[in-house]
Enzyme design. Structure first.
Site, PDB file in Angstrom:
ATOM      1  N   GLU A  55     -23.866 -33.801 -11.296  1.00  0.00           N
ATOM      2  CA  GLU A  55     -22.654 -34.461 -11.738  1.00  0.00           C
ATOM      3  C   GLU A  55     -21.839 -33.599 -12.703  1.00  0.00           C
ATOM      4  O   GLU A  55     -20.614 -33.550 -12.617  1.00  0.00           O
ATOM      5  CB  GLU A  55     -23.030 -35.776 -12.421  1.00  0.00           C
ATOM      6  CG  GLU A  55     -21.901 -36.759 -12.408  1.00  0.00           C
ATOM      7  CD  GLU A  55     -22.237 -38.010 -13.188  1.00  0.00           C
ATOM      8  OE1 GLU A  55     -23.423 -38.211 -13.496  1.00  0.00           O
ATOM      9  OE2 GLU A  55     -21.308 -38.759 -13.481  1.00  0.00           O
ATOM     10  N   ASP A  56     -22.528 -32.931 -13.597  1.00  0.00           N
ATOM     11  CA  ASP A  56     -21.811 -32.269 -14.686  1.00  0.00           C
ATOM     12  C   ASP A  56     -21.685 -30.751 -14.541  1.00  0.00           C
ATOM     13  O   ASP A  56     -20.985 -30.127 -15.325  1.00  0.00           O
ATOM     14  CB  ASP A  56     -22.524 -32.551 -16.029  1.00  0.00           C
ATOM     15  CG  ASP A  56     -22.418 -34.022 -16.411  1.00  0.00           C
ATOM     16  OD1 ASP A  56     -21.608 -34.721 -15.787  1.00  0.00           O
ATOM     17  OD2 ASP A  56     -23.144 -34.448 -17.311  1.00  0.00           O
TER      18      ASP A  56
END
Ligand code: MN
Length: 748
Positions: free
Chosen positions: A98-99
């Protein structure tokens, strides 16, 4: 948030850790060996390295390097939930996809499809949480759906949330509050559902501490102050028991300290009791060490009740019959020497771990197929609930899940699955207004979980609600007492006002005409004074009563005349007949006036008497006792047809979705028109025989009789008024006996 070298996943072995990170990794590996049955060190090492390098250069709100967060989540997964090494790896990597620029393909190639699948699930869940405006119950549904795919996704999510809650103080206050609230409403009940009590309790305490720091500190301080007295009491209470247990060769641990602050707070507020009273109701837990078994729990029970008298109705055997989430324990409440009630829970170490960790604990005690089976059973249980076509089951589940935390709100769905949050007690009318004011105004009936229900029926969480609307406004002023939302209530009030205005305008007109004829001129101010003497709250209310026929305009004329001549109103004479509270009941009168012609007998929709507008189809003139169906007409009311009607058969084919289930109310007290066809041999006096039979012998009102006769044959149509189908049949049977009549039948 960039990773310097996107190929990094292909070269993890060559990543050299700094000494500090090496120590952190070793600590994690040691914990894995201590808590897990088996552990793939290489997998964990690689995952740690990727977490470390992919989050490099990023810091958390606390100022710490970001990778420490996934590391702590992984440690919770091992130590506090007791999951497997694959879950630990997934926890380490839970924020990478996600990051950072690491994608799922890289993870799959390097760590295998299970880890990739878990991370994918985690990413999806956080997507749900991040999207703005997402309602809590909807989030919950999605969470459950993902959970059913792989239970571990949710357990890692708990670990993630727990660490975020433990470090929440670094965030801005506004963010703290929204996260704490979500944790309290969503994660804590879900953790309870899973039976992970230790995590559930900590999540609640941390949320409570964030939302109400003063309340939290108050209880924490009180607990500290009471600690000595409590320990002294427990020590004294347990003395004889412990002695006996030791003498019998038991190895055990005793716990008696309440550490769950929020549960004390909740009991205080719910039971409206001071801290001291709640605090006194504590439980002492006797945990039997390995290798004690469940049989030993019963022996301990018998030893305790040798020393203290038990209260029989407080005895619970969760060992023979465990709770749905796997909880096992014996509970008993005994009376101490000083007369205090003390609850004692007796369980083995294994049962205690299951009590604290719920299903996650099963993983540690079961191996291979048994473990697999256990997880499968749980997952299939969740799936079952989600897939269950019985709407009650879903409702029960939601209700059960909510655990009184959401007592003020219910969650219902539109046919398209759109979620609406409504106050408890809401009706389909509220729901309709929530969708759109026009839907609310034109609502005719509602389908809840596929069944037609009255619009006033209270909704429950989990209901799927569909509103059937007509073309015209179909508001019923009485609904104002049934609705709970502001939107619905204010629209109904406005509607009532409009209706009242219309009636009072009519009343004013009546008065003006009457005054003209009597040659009286009086100002509104003067009239308002008279209205006050007559105990009306306003002139408009007086006109309203005149308009609706409650107050005779001639009485007002008298009152005005006496006021003008004597300067006072003879109240006894001018007072309206029934005039207790003129301002409140008016709308009902207005409503009755406007609906006089409509639907007098009352219609039973789906088993309940309703006040939906309806009329009888001209094509088949149904009468009580006929099998009937309702069709929602294009004008918006319900048309009642006989089931046997030709048009019914056609409508079922073309407009099947407009059918509603109706039946007759008993004792309608109304009469219905029915047509009878008669065929026979013409003779002198036949028509008068028929009409006298019907009106005199049968006491039935005949509306018309039409006869034609041709070459000795007689054909006639009678229109009569009947109470119900029995009445009609009696008339037909008697007519058949009339001399010369060959055929009598009901005619449509
Ligand atoms: Mn995270």
């Amino acid at each position: 948030m960039t990773i310097q070298n996107p190929d990094i996943t292909h070269d993890l072995e060559s990543v050299q850790l700094e000494p500090a990170q090496q120590v952190e990794l070793n600590t994690l590996l040691n914990e894995c060996h201590e808590y897990l049955d088996s552990c793939d060190d290489e997998l964990i090492t690689k995952a740690f390295k990727l977490a470390y390098v992919s989050h490099r250069g990023i810091v958390r709100a606390s100022g710490e390097p970001y990778y420490l967060h996934p590391l702590e989540v992984a440690r919770i997964v091992v130590k506090e939930i007791g999951m497997d090494d694959v879950s630990v790896a997934a926890a380490l990597l839970h924020d990478t996809v996600e990051d950072t620029e690491v994608d799922l393909k890289d993870v799959r190639a390097e760590f295998g499809s299970t880890v990739a699948h878990l991370i994918d699930g985690m990413t999806k869940i956080s997507g749900v949480f991040k999207s703005k405006g997402v309602k809590q119950a909807e989030t919950f549904m999605k969470l459950l759906l993902s959970m059913a795919e792989d239970l571990r996704v949710v357990l890692i999510k708990f670990a993630d949330r727990l660490h975020n809650m433990r470090t929440i103080q670094h965030l801005p206050r506004k963010k703290q509050l929204s996260i704490a609230n979500e944790t309290m409403e969503l994660f804590a009940p879900l953790a309870h559902r899973f039976g992970i009590y230790n995590i559930k309790s900590e999540l609640e305490d941390l949320s409570f501490k964030t939302m109400d720091p003063t309340g939290y500190k108050f209880i924490a301080r009180k607990l500290r102050e009471k600690k000595d007295a409590r320990e002294a009491f427990i020590g004294k209470f347990l003395e004889p028991v412990e002695e006996q247990l030791r003498a019998s060769g038991f190895r055990f641990t005793i716990r008696g300290r309440p550490k769950h602050i929020y549960s004390i707070y909740r009991k205080m507020t719910r039971q409206q009791k001071p801290f001291e009273e709640i605090y006194d109701l504590f439980a002492i837990r006797i945990i039997l060490r390995e290798p004690h078994t469940k049989e030993d729990c019963w022996r301990v029970y018998s030893i305790i009740t040798d020393s203290y008298t038990p209260i029989p109705e407080r005895f619970r055997d969760f060992i023979s019959v465990p709770k749905a989430n796997g909880y096992q324990s014996l509970h008993t409440t005994v009376i101490s020497r000083t007369g205090r009630k003390v609850e004692i829970q007796i369980r083995t170490e294994k049962m205690d771990e299951i009590a604290e960790r719920g299903f996650a604990a099963h993983w540690r005690y079961k191996e291979g197929p048994a473990k697999e089976q256990d997880i499968n059973r749980f997952v299939s249980w969740v799936r079952d609930v989600l897939d269950n076509p019985r709407p009650e089951a879903a409702t029960e589940f939601v209700e059960d899940f909510q655990l009184n935390l959401y007592t003020d709100e219910i969650y219902v769905f539109s046919p398209k699955g759109e979620l609406k949050t409504l106050p408890k007690g809401a009706t389909p009318i509220d729901f309709a207004f929530e969708i759109h004011s026009e839907v609310g105004e034109r609502a005719l009936a509602a389908k809840v979980n596929g069944k037609i229900v009255p619009l006033r029926q209270r909704l429950k969480s989990g209901d799927q609600v569909e509103i059937i609307t007509g073309k015209q406004i179909n508001l019923n002023p009485d609904w104002v007492n049934d609705v709970v939302t502001h939107k619905a209530r204010s629209r109904l009030r406005q509607y009532i006002k409009q209706k009242e205005r219309k009636v009072s305008d009519e009343g004013r007109e009546l008065w003006n005409k009457r005054a003209d004829r009597a040659g009286i001129e009086i100002s509104d101010q003067e009239l308002a004074k008279i209205a006050t003497r007559l105990r009306y709250s306003s002139l408009q209310m007086l006109f309203f009563d005149i308009g609706s026929g409650v107050y005779d305009v001639n009485k007002l004329l008298k009152a005005v005349k006496s006021y003008m001549s004597k300067g006072r109103v003879d109240e006894a004479e001018a007072k309206p007949d029934e005039h207790e509270s003129p301002a409140t009941d008016h709308y009902k009168i207005a409503y009755d006036i406007n609906n006089k012609q409509e639907g007098s007998p009352g219609l039973i929709l789906n088993g309940e008497l309703t006040d939906v507008r309806f009329s009888f189809a001209r094509c088949c003139n149904p009468i009580p006792g006929d099998d009937v169906v309702g069709f929602i007409s294009r004008e918006g009311d319900i048309k009642i047809h006989r089931v046997s009607c030709k048009n019914t058969r056609h409508l079922i084919k073309t407009d099947g979705e407009r059918i509603v289930d109706v039946s007759w109310a008993r004792n309608t007290g109304s009469q219905f028109m029915a047509a009878i066809r008669i065929v026979g041999e013409d003779r002198v006096g036949l028509v008068s025989d028929i009409s006298s039979l019907i009106s005199k012998n049968l006491k039935t009102n005949m509306k018309s009789i039409n006869v034609t006769s041709d070459s000795g044959m007689f054909e006639g149509t009678l229109i009569i008024m009947v109470d119900n189908i029995g009445h009609l049949e009696k008339v037909i049977a008697r007519l058949q006996k009339v001399d010369g009549i060959k055929e009598v039948y009901r005619y449509e």
